[in-house]
Write a protein that holds these residues in place. Structure first.
Motif: not given
Length: 423
Positions: A72-78, A14-32, A34-35
């Motif tokens: 699943k983010h904090h809103d519980g939407f899966c 994992w350390q040797q991989a060094e770099f990954g991308l995070f993707v935050h996506f869900g209902l929040n994306s449609f309503h402007g 963050e939480w």
């Protein structure tokens, strides 16, 4: 440092991989948002142009080695077809209620040969059983089991501590699910972690970046989960978004190339791993501005570090002597520590020249997976590196001529954080 604790093979990989991308996506994306509080309508989720393959192509293009999705983010939407709740993609018009974002992203990652991981928020603002810890334990374990058994190997399982103050999760039950179904996955921050949070959301570590840490250096969540261990090998991950927000907003924009380079120097260049968030639009695609910025950033990264000048490294008493095959001009140096027997370097100094002309051109504390130093350009044929730490051993020294003698800094007004205990 605490007593030497050695990493597992999985932690080293994992350390040797060094770099990954995070993707935050869900209902929040449609309503402007963050939480959100778990009351947004499930039928508002409809990413009509979602293309997981395009997301993963951006991961590959920027040189990242894995993708972590907010299942699943904090809103519980899966974002998958779960049997635990109706608050999921099954209640949306997307793919006629039969879509599965987790499945599509996992498959795209497999086809591209990169790792896939999931973020499963322990805090759930929609689940009616959340106020009953025993009932929620069963609910959450079922969700985690679904994610651990349906989508192939997981490189990382991300537990966010937000919103969980004072709540007692059944970590023994949760960890048992991981042990049974995904024993090779790295576990972030909570439960029985194998990697830890760096302590801020700005993507920056600070010297020293210690991989072996004790209870007092960890968040309440992580420290409480260490059971009887007084010290553990827990390398840090630096999470940060390419934008101000974690979810996409139309009035937001990506960070500049210089800001992203400063993040790279302050994370990977300090020996920590980087997890950069890129949020899809409501249509289910990466914003073209973000894709352009990723490509510009990678091009600048390659321009500076794409032509390494390898050196021969050998121990000479208390020093490591570095010899280049011919005189070379460098303004950056990358050091890498041999970590299979644990992190041992506690301080280091790089010296150019001999006798009266000898000059220290770089110094610092830890080295770890990789430490990058910048200094005024100079011609060298040999360097001496002094390291402190019992049994310390360098694995690699590489020089670069990048045309940049200083490390880029974040924008004016930005305060660099410290790698402080998490409260």
């Amino acid at each position: 440092m605490p007593a030497i604790v050695v990493p597992t093979a999985g932690q080293l990989a994992w350390q040797q991989a060094e770099f990954g991308l995070f993707v935050h996506f869900g209902l929040n994306s449609f309503h402007g948002r963050e939480w959100s509080d778990g009351t947004l309508r499930a039928d508002s989720f409809d990413p009509v142009d979602l293309d997981a393959g395009a997301w993963v192509r951006s991961v590959v293009d920027v040189g990242a080695r894995h993708l972590i999705l907010t299942a699943k983010h904090h809103d519980g939407f899966c974002l998958w077809q779960t049997e635990t709740t109706g608050y999921s993609v099954a209640s949306s018009p997307w793919r006629n209620g039969r879509g599965d974002v987790v499945a599509e992203v996992a498959e795209a990652c497999r086809e591209a040969g990169i790792g896939f991981g999931v973020y499963l928020s322990p805090w759930d603002r929609n689940a009616e059983c959340y106020d009953d810890p025993q009932a929620y334990s069963e609910f959450y374990a079922r969700q985690l089991t679904e994610l651990c058994t349906r989508y192939g190997p997981l490189v990382e399982i991300w537990f966010d501590g937000a919103g969980s103050d004072g709540y007692v999760y059944d970590w023994e039950r949760i960890v048992a699910v991981i042990d049974e179904h995904q024993p090779d996955a790295m576990v972030f921050n909570m439960g029985r972690p194998t990697i830890r949070w760096v302590g801020n959301e700005d993507g920056l570590a600070s010297d020293p970046v210690e991989y072996v840490v004790g209870r007092t250096q960890l968040s309440n969540y992580t420290a409480a989960s260490m059971s009887t261990r007084e010290a553990a090998y827990l390398p840090p991950e630096c999470d940060v978004s390419i934008r101000r927000g974690w979810f996409w907003h139309p009035d937001d924009e990506p960070k500049t190339v210089d800001h992203l380079m400063a993040i790279m120097y302050g994370s990977i260049g300090m020996g920590a791993n980087l997890l950069l968030n890129v949020p899809p639009t409501p249509e289910g695609v990466f914003d073209p501005a973000d894709v352009r910025r990723l490509r510009e950033w990678r091009a600048e990264w390659d321009r500076r570090f794409g032509s390494p000048i390898e050196a021969h490294v050998e121990r000479d008493g208390a020093e490591w002597r570095v010899r280049f095959t011919q005189p070379v001009r460098i303004d950056h140096l990358r050091l890498r520590e041999h970590l299979t027997s644990g992190q041992r370097i506690t301080a280091h100094e790089v010296i150019a020249g001999v006798d009266a002309a000898a000059e220290t051109i770089a110094r610092g504390l830890t080295v770890g997976q990789g430490r990058i130093h910048a200094f005024p350009a100079r011609d060298v044929t040999e360097l001496r590196i002094r390291v402190s730490g019992h049994g310390a051993k360098l694995a690699e020294v590489t020089g670069f001529l990048t045309g940049h003698e200083t490390i880029p800094q974040p924008p004016e007004g930005y305060e660099a954080p410290t790698d402080a205990p998490l409260d």
